[in-house]
Scaffold this motif. Structure first.
Motif: not given
Length: 298
Positions: A100-106
């Motif tokens: 997953x991308x680190x900036x994903x808030x979920x």
């Protein structure tokens, strides 16, 4: 306005990555002897699993045909029809299917503890390059990693966080955009010739590797530059001059950078005996695919 970058539509990606590992046996030194608890990826669109979707940049891939081979055919922020090398590295090491991308808030705690992606499409080593498109440069990705380290320390404690990072593998793919803009619009051409710019980039790269090491990274794989003059976007930009063929000036720049990358690695090893660092030869692999495409059709 959307920036529609060229994506590599490679249905045989997993097979290709196996070839990379087979070609560079040093890679096995990174994974032998202890379990790999997490994977971290830094760099550009070759590794970005969706971070740009959470930033104010025009360099996005949240529209068709990106993601067409994912479930429900939905774009995921990857500059690809499906998974990227980031995902296949995580899957191949038995950690998780998608990185997953680190900036994903979920993101959930388990997502963090088993690794995330810090890469961003359009990213660069040269800070001047990223300013053109307002993307996340390599230096900022390391700042995010520092933030990440504090977060997981709060989750599992200092000792466990340190162990996760020490045993994790860090994959880095960076430099393509620097040369892309150098040859296209960058004022760096007035400041440096190709060799001087290469040296400038590698000196910057060295500083960042040392910083990652100071943060606990001990197993690092650097993915070298592909033949830049053969990328679809470069062949399009130079089509009038080269009639659609690969641009040799850009290919030579990539080869020079890759030679310097190997020298950089050789220089780091004696100074940091606990650092296991290798180069994965992406350039040779892509050159082989271009020369003999029929051998790799599934």
């Amino acid at each position: 306005m959307k920036f529609r970058a060229e994506s590599l539509i490679l249905r045989s990606t997993f097979f290709i990555l196996i070839i990379i590992i087979a070609q560079k046996c040093d890679y096995l030194l990174l994974v032998m002897g202890q379990k790999v608890p997490a994977v971290f990826v830094f760099g550009d669109s070759f590794g970005d699993t969706g971070n740009n979707d959470f930033t104010a940049t025009i360099v996005t891939s949240d529209f068709p045909p990106y993601g067409r081979d994912f479930k429900d055919h939905i774009a995921t922020g990857r500059f690809s029809n499906g998974k990227l090398m980031s995902d296949y590295f995580a899957e191949g090491l038995g950690i998780k299917e998608l990185l997953p991308p680190y900036l994903d808030p979920n993101l959930k705690a388990q997502d963090l503890l088993t690794g995330v992606c810090f890469a961003a499409a359009g990213a660069s080593l040269d800070n001047l390059t990223f300013q053109i498109l307002n993307v996340i440069p390599f230096g900022k990705q390391i700042e995010y990693f520092k933030e990440y380290r504090k977060t997981i320390t709060g989750l599992v404690g200092e000792e466990e966080a340190t162990t996760i990072i020490r045993k994790a593998i860090f994959f880095i793919t960076i430099g393509s955009n620097d040369f892309g803009y150098y040859f296209l619009v960058s004022p760096r051409r007035l400041q440096f010739n190709v060799q001087e710019y290469t040296d400038f980039l590698l000196n910057t790269y060295t500083v960042y590797i040392k910083e990652l090491y100071s943060l606990g990274a001990t197993r690092i794989a650097l993915i070298n530059l592909p033949p830049l003059g053969c990328l679809p976007i470069e062949r399009t930009l130079t089509s009038l001059r080269n009639k659609g063929a690969c641009d040799e000036e850009r290919n030579e720049a990539a080869s020079g950078f890759n030679s310097g990358l190997n020298a950089m690695i050789d220089g780091l090893k004696p100074a940091f005996p606990n650092l296991k660092i290798v180069s994965l030869d992406y350039n040779n692999l892509i050159s082989e695919l271009i020369a003999n495409p029929s051998k790799y059709v599934l």
